[in-house]
Design a protein around this motif. Structure first.
Motif, PDB file in Angstrom:
ATOM      1  N   LEU A 180       0.836  -1.197   0.000  1.00 51.32           N
ATOM      2  CA  LEU A 180       0.000   0.000   0.000  1.00 51.32           C
ATOM      3  C   LEU A 180       0.876   1.254   0.000  1.00 51.32           C
ATOM      4  N   GLU A 181       1.888   1.246   0.841  1.00 53.10           N
ATOM      5  CA  GLU A 181       2.795   2.399   0.914  1.00 53.10           C
ATOM      6  C   GLU A 181       3.511   2.610  -0.421  1.00 53.10           C
TER       7      GLU A 181
ATOM      8  N   GLN B 189       4.827  -3.512 -10.105  1.00 52.13           N
ATOM      9  CA  GLN B 189       3.659  -3.709  -9.236  1.00 52.13           C
ATOM     10  C   GLN B 189       2.986  -5.047  -9.528  1.00 52.13           C
TER      11      GLN B 189
ATOM     12  N   SER C 147       2.456   1.742  -3.365  1.00 52.00           N
ATOM     13  CA  SER C 147       1.466   2.218  -4.330  1.00 52.00           C
ATOM     14  C   SER C 147       1.202   3.712  -4.138  1.00 52.00           C
ATOM     15  N   GLN C 148       1.070   4.143  -2.877  1.00 55.91           N
ATOM     16  CA  GLN C 148       0.836   5.556  -2.597  1.00 55.91           C
ATOM     17  C   GLN C 148       2.027   6.405  -3.042  1.00 55.91           C
ATOM     18  N   MET C 149       3.245   5.900  -2.763  1.00 57.16           N
ATOM     19  CA  MET C 149       4.443   6.636  -3.187  1.00 57.16           C
ATOM     20  C   MET C 149       4.489   6.733  -4.713  1.00 57.16           C
ATOM     21  N   HIS C 150       4.124   5.645  -5.374  1.00 55.84           N
ATOM     22  CA  HIS C 150       4.132   5.643  -6.841  1.00 55.84           C
ATOM     23  C   HIS C 150       3.155   6.681  -7.402  1.00 55.84           C
ATOM     24  N   GLU C 151       1.960   6.715  -6.830  1.00 60.23           N
ATOM     25  CA  GLU C 151       0.968   7.692  -7.285  1.00 60.23           C
ATOM     26  C   GLU C 151       1.474   9.119  -7.048  1.00 60.23           C
ATOM     27  N   GLY C 152       2.097   9.361  -5.888  1.00 66.04           N
ATOM     28  CA  GLY C 152       2.655  10.679  -5.591  1.00 66.04           C
ATOM     29  C   GLY C 152       3.762  11.045  -6.567  1.00 66.04           C
ATOM     30  N   ASN C 153       4.630  10.075  -6.846  1.00 64.98           N
ATOM     31  CA  ASN C 153       5.726  10.325  -7.801  1.00 64.98           C
ATOM     32  C   ASN C 153       5.200  10.609  -9.209  1.00 64.98           C
ATOM     33  N   LYS C 154       4.143   9.932  -9.601  1.00 67.68           N
ATOM     34  CA  LYS C 154       3.549  10.172 -10.924  1.00 67.68           C
ATOM     35  C   LYS C 154       3.061  11.616 -11.043  1.00 67.68           C
ATOM     36  N   GLU C 155       2.401  12.098  -9.992  1.00 70.04           N
ATOM     37  CA  GLU C 155       1.886  13.469 -10.015  1.00 70.04           C
ATOM     38  C   GLU C 155       3.030  14.475 -10.118  1.00 70.04           C
TER      39      GLU C 155
END
Length: 165
Positions: free
Chosen positions: A93-94, A129, A96-104
């Motif tokens: 989960l962590e 993933q 995935s959240q970091m990945h989404e933040g990095n994408k933004e």
């Protein structure tokens, strides 16, 4: 008044009676010795039986302690595996959240020229993933197999306990 023949007969009978009395006393003595030997033998047999039963009870108590220790170990192993699975879920989960933040962040900072490189990086991350998810799925299958094996072992132990009792 007795005749000499009658007196002799009486004396023979008296001697026979004395002999029989002596034989009765001898048999009574032998009977008493046999009774004492029998009592001693019964006491020794009782002590041996008591020792045997005590040893058997100790062995059964040790067997029960061993089974309890095995159960505790199985429970501890299952608990550790559950904690490990929860830790892996939290890590995924962590990540995935970091990945989404990095994408933004990458979307805002990169120019159109770099979008193609970002798309490739995104695909690589998604592949990673997918690999992590597949590894998690395999771990869950392994956990289920181990759980199934432990359940079978518990059933076997229950059967052994039932046979012991």
């Amino acid at each position: 008044a007795f005749t000499l023949g009658q007196m002799a007969d009486l004396e023979v009978e008296a001697n026979k009676a004395q002999g029989l009395q002596a034989r009765v006393k001898q048999l009574q003595g032998e009977l008493e010795e046999a009774r004492l030997s029998l009592l001693e033998l019964m006491q020794v047999t009782g002590e041996r039986m008591s020792d045997h039963l005590e040893a058997k009870a100790q062995m059964e108590a040790q067997h029960i302690e061993d089974i309890d220790a095995e159960r505790a170990l199985v429970l501890e192993v299952n608990h550790m595996r559950m904690q490990e699975t929860e830790s892996q879920r939290a890590l995924m989960l962590e990540m995935s959240q970091m990945h989404e933040g990095n994408k933004e962040i990458l979307k805002r900072e990169m120019s159109q020229d770099h979008m193609h490189q970002m798309q490739q990086a995104h695909e690589e991350v998604e592949a990673q993933q997918a690999l992590v998810l597949e590894m998690s799925h395999l771990h869950m299958q392994e956990k289920e197999a181990v759980k199934h094996r432990h359940m079978q072992e518990m059933e076997t132990l229950k059967g052994e306990i039932s046979q012991t009792n």
